[in-house]
Scaffold this motif. Structure first.
Motif, PDB file in Angstrom:
ATOM      1  N   THR A  79      -8.460 -11.930   7.369  1.00  0.00           N
ATOM      2  CA  THR A  79      -9.627 -11.204   8.018  1.00  0.00           C
ATOM      3  C   THR A  79     -10.026 -10.120   7.210  1.00  0.00           C
ATOM      4  O   THR A  79      -9.454  -9.896   6.039  1.00  0.00           O
ATOM      5  N   GLU A  80     -11.111  -9.703   7.359  1.00  0.00           N
ATOM      6  CA  GLU A  80     -11.889  -8.869   6.590  1.00  0.00           C
ATOM      7  C   GLU A  80     -11.016  -7.292   6.526  1.00  0.00           C
ATOM      8  O   GLU A  80     -10.931  -7.018   5.533  1.00  0.00           O
ATOM      9  N   LYS A  81     -10.338  -7.234   7.680  1.00  0.00           N
ATOM     10  CA  LYS A  81      -9.549  -5.942   7.407  1.00  0.00           C
ATOM     11  C   LYS A  81      -8.346  -6.226   6.603  1.00  0.00           C
ATOM     12  O   LYS A  81      -7.908  -5.195   5.719  1.00  0.00           O
ATOM     13  N   VAL A  82      -7.632  -7.457   6.688  1.00  0.00           N
ATOM     14  CA  VAL A  82      -6.542  -7.775   5.573  1.00  0.00           C
ATOM     15  C   VAL A  82      -7.013  -7.665   4.518  1.00  0.00           C
ATOM     16  O   VAL A  82      -6.253  -6.925   3.699  1.00  0.00           O
ATOM     17  N   GLU A  83      -8.031  -8.188   4.079  1.00  0.00           N
ATOM     18  CA  GLU A  83      -8.342  -8.262   2.547  1.00  0.00           C
ATOM     19  C   GLU A  83      -8.854  -6.863   2.235  1.00  0.00           C
ATOM     20  O   GLU A  83      -8.641  -6.801   0.846  1.00  0.00           O
ATOM     21  N   ARG A  84      -9.439  -6.065   2.888  1.00  0.00           N
ATOM     22  CA  ARG A  84      -9.769  -4.656   2.717  1.00  0.00           C
ATOM     23  C   ARG A  84      -8.654  -4.016   2.148  1.00  0.00           C
ATOM     24  O   ARG A  84      -8.516  -3.259   1.243  1.00  0.00           O
ATOM     25  N   MET A  85      -7.449  -3.986   3.215  1.00  0.00           N
ATOM     26  CA  MET A  85      -6.446  -3.456   3.195  1.00  0.00           C
ATOM     27  C   MET A  85      -5.601  -3.639   1.699  1.00  0.00           C
ATOM     28  O   MET A  85      -4.969  -2.937   1.153  1.00  0.00           O
ATOM     29  N   ARG A  86      -5.458  -5.054   1.478  1.00  0.00           N
ATOM     30  CA  ARG A  86      -4.888  -5.503   0.182  1.00  0.00           C
ATOM     31  C   ARG A  86      -5.278  -4.962  -0.849  1.00  0.00           C
ATOM     32  O   ARG A  86      -4.714  -4.734  -1.991  1.00  0.00           O
ATOM     33  N   ARG A  87      -6.710  -5.371  -0.894  1.00  0.00           N
ATOM     34  CA  ARG A  87      -7.415  -4.805  -2.359  1.00  0.00           C
ATOM     35  C   ARG A  87      -7.134  -3.073  -2.554  1.00  0.00           C
ATOM     36  O   ARG A  87      -6.960  -2.583  -3.688  1.00  0.00           O
ATOM     37  N   VAL A  88      -7.176  -2.324  -1.470  1.00  0.00           N
ATOM     38  CA  VAL A  88      -6.634  -0.951  -1.522  1.00  0.00           C
ATOM     39  C   VAL A  88      -5.216  -0.595  -2.188  1.00  0.00           C
ATOM     40  O   VAL A  88      -5.189  -0.016  -2.924  1.00  0.00           O
ATOM     41  N   ALA A  89      -4.445  -1.535  -1.590  1.00  0.00           N
ATOM     42  CA  ALA A  89      -3.086  -1.548  -2.003  1.00  0.00           C
ATOM     43  C   ALA A  89      -2.832  -1.972  -3.246  1.00  0.00           C
ATOM     44  O   ALA A  89      -2.051  -1.113  -4.383  1.00  0.00           O
ATOM     45  N   PHE A  90      -3.668  -2.820  -3.628  1.00  0.00           N
ATOM     46  CA  PHE A  90      -3.592  -3.103  -5.234  1.00  0.00           C
ATOM     47  C   PHE A  90      -4.307  -2.112  -6.110  1.00  0.00           C
ATOM     48  O   PHE A  90      -3.663  -1.954  -7.230  1.00  0.00           O
ATOM     49  N   GLU A  91      -5.300  -1.545  -5.653  1.00  0.00           N
ATOM     50  CA  GLU A  91      -6.040  -0.437  -6.482  1.00  0.00           C
ATOM     51  C   GLU A  91      -4.926   0.437  -6.872  1.00  0.00           C
ATOM     52  O   GLU A  91      -4.689   1.255  -7.840  1.00  0.00           O
ATOM     53  N   LEU A  92      -4.174   0.838  -5.639  1.00  0.00           N
ATOM     54  CA  LEU A  92      -3.235   2.087  -5.768  1.00  0.00           C
ATOM     55  C   LEU A  92      -2.106   1.638  -6.721  1.00  0.00           C
ATOM     56  O   LEU A  92      -1.645   2.278  -7.655  1.00  0.00           O
ATOM     57  N   ILE A  93      -1.860   0.200  -6.608  1.00  0.00           N
ATOM     58  CA  ILE A  93      -0.648  -0.117  -7.765  1.00  0.00           C
ATOM     59  C   ILE A  93      -1.233   0.067  -9.112  1.00  0.00           C
ATOM     60  O   ILE A  93      -0.522   0.574 -10.277  1.00  0.00           O
ATOM     61  N   MET A  94      -2.544  -0.330  -9.245  1.00  0.00           N
ATOM     62  CA  MET A  94      -2.973  -0.393 -10.418  1.00  0.00           C
ATOM     63  C   MET A  94      -3.424   0.926 -11.167  1.00  0.00           C
ATOM     64  O   MET A  94      -3.575   1.346 -12.407  1.00  0.00           O
ATOM     65  N   SER A  95      -3.430   2.083 -10.300  1.00  0.00           N
ATOM     66  CA  SER A  95      -4.004   3.308 -10.717  1.00  0.00           C
ATOM     67  C   SER A  95      -3.141   4.025 -11.758  1.00  0.00           C
ATOM     68  O   SER A  95      -3.729   4.707 -12.465  1.00  0.00           O
ATOM     69  N   ASP A  96      -1.917   3.792 -11.915  1.00  0.00           N
ATOM     70  CA  ASP A  96      -1.016   4.517 -12.726  1.00  0.00           C
ATOM     71  C   ASP A  96      -0.369   3.576 -13.751  1.00  0.00           C
ATOM     72  O   ASP A  96       0.629   3.580 -14.346  1.00  0.00           O
ATOM     73  N   HIS A  97      -1.081   2.057 -13.930  1.00  0.00           N
ATOM     74  CA  HIS A  97      -0.659   1.035 -14.643  1.00  0.00           C
ATOM     75  C   HIS A  97      -1.202   1.168 -16.127  1.00  0.00           C
ATOM     76  O   HIS A  97      -2.429   1.478 -16.222  1.00  0.00           O
ATOM     77  N   HIS A  98      -0.487   1.273 -17.142  1.00  0.00           N
ATOM     78  CA  HIS A  98      -1.019   1.288 -18.364  1.00  0.00           C
ATOM     79  C   HIS A  98      -1.650  -0.415 -18.702  1.00  0.00           C
ATOM     80  O   HIS A  98      -0.969  -1.257 -19.233  1.00  0.00           O
ATOM     81  N   ILE A  99      -2.932  -0.388 -18.559  1.00  0.00           N
ATOM     82  CA  ILE A  99      -3.331  -1.825 -18.766  1.00  0.00           C
ATOM     83  C   ILE A  99      -3.925  -1.971 -20.403  1.00  0.00           C
ATOM     84  O   ILE A  99      -4.692  -1.405 -20.667  1.00  0.00           O
TER      85      ILE A  99
END
Ligand code: SF4
Ligand code: SF4
Ligand code: FES
Length: 219
Positions: A79-99
């Protein structure tokens, strides 16, 4: 044996089985990072496996790795809500990742790259400033290396070590400071571990890797 639907497809599950494992077994992909089949209670840390479920006309968001299947449950994975919340979760994970993929030992087999592709988001969050910390790499062990800057705190190494009756790796600190480390932050070479290397095998990122694969980036 409970029967339920995922995105309209009828699925049979084992009693008590979690939505995630029933879905994967049936060929339905749900993004996930921290889940380990059989570990109870599930860690539930990454929030990437969010799905919407409907039971008795009520809808709610749940994590598929921790929610058991119930009879007549309807699961919606995109659903649109599921995909939006997953994207937010992924951004949080990557916010302190040394890419730094080009120097990373996992560049050809990285779960984060696969997740970014399936979630259709960039690896580097656009809306959040980078919070990557400059943590020291532990290169002391002869066989493997630990780069905490690439750890996503999925806990897989910790739970795998514990499932073998050991606790050489564990979480330390809380909140933003939380990290996976050894007891008292001792160098890996000084812990009396049998080097089964299961922690390295389960690590979905370039945080724990075999020395032979290279990729140390001290920059
Ligand atoms: S773990 Fe390595 S390959 Fe994966 S996103 Fe991070 S730097 Fe890139
Ligand atoms: S070292 Fe790897 S397996 Fe362990 S918590 Fe970090 S990312 Fe997960
Ligand atoms: S896989 Fe479910 S919360 Fe991480």
């Amino acid at each position: 044996m409970p029967s339920f639907t995922i995105d309209g497809q009828e699925i049979k599950a084992e009693p008590g089985e979690k939505i995630l494992w029933a879905a994967l077994r049936s060929g339905i992909d749900i993004p996930h990072l921290c889940a380990i089949q059989g570990v109870e209670p599930p860690f539930g840390g990454c929030r990437l496996c969010l799905v919407e479920v409907e039971v008795g006309g009520q809808r709610e968001m749940v994590t598929a790795c921790s929610e058991p299947v119930r009879e007549q449950m309807k699961v919606y994975t995109h659903t649109e809500k599921v995909e939006r919340m997953r994207r937010v979760a992924f951004e949080l994970i990557m916010s302190d990742h040394h890419i730094d993929c080009k120097n990373c030992a996992k560049k050809n087999d990285c779960n984060l790259i696969k997740l970014a592709s399936s979630l259709k988001v960039p690896l580097r969050p656009k809306s959040l400033r980078s919070l990557a910390r400059d943590l020291p790499i532990d290169d002391s062990h002869p066989l493997f290396t630990y780069d905490p800057r690439k750890c996503v705190k999925c806990g897989k190494c910790v739970f795998t070590c514990q499932s073998l009756g050991k606790s050489f790796l564990d979480f330390a600190h809380r909140g933003f400071e939380m990290m996976v480390t050894t007891f008292d932050h001792l160098p890996l070479a000084s812990i009396v571990c049998e080097a089964c290397l299961d922690c390295v095998k389960v690590c979905p990122t370039g945080a724990l890797y075999m020395k032979e694969t290279g990729g140390i980036d001290h920059g």
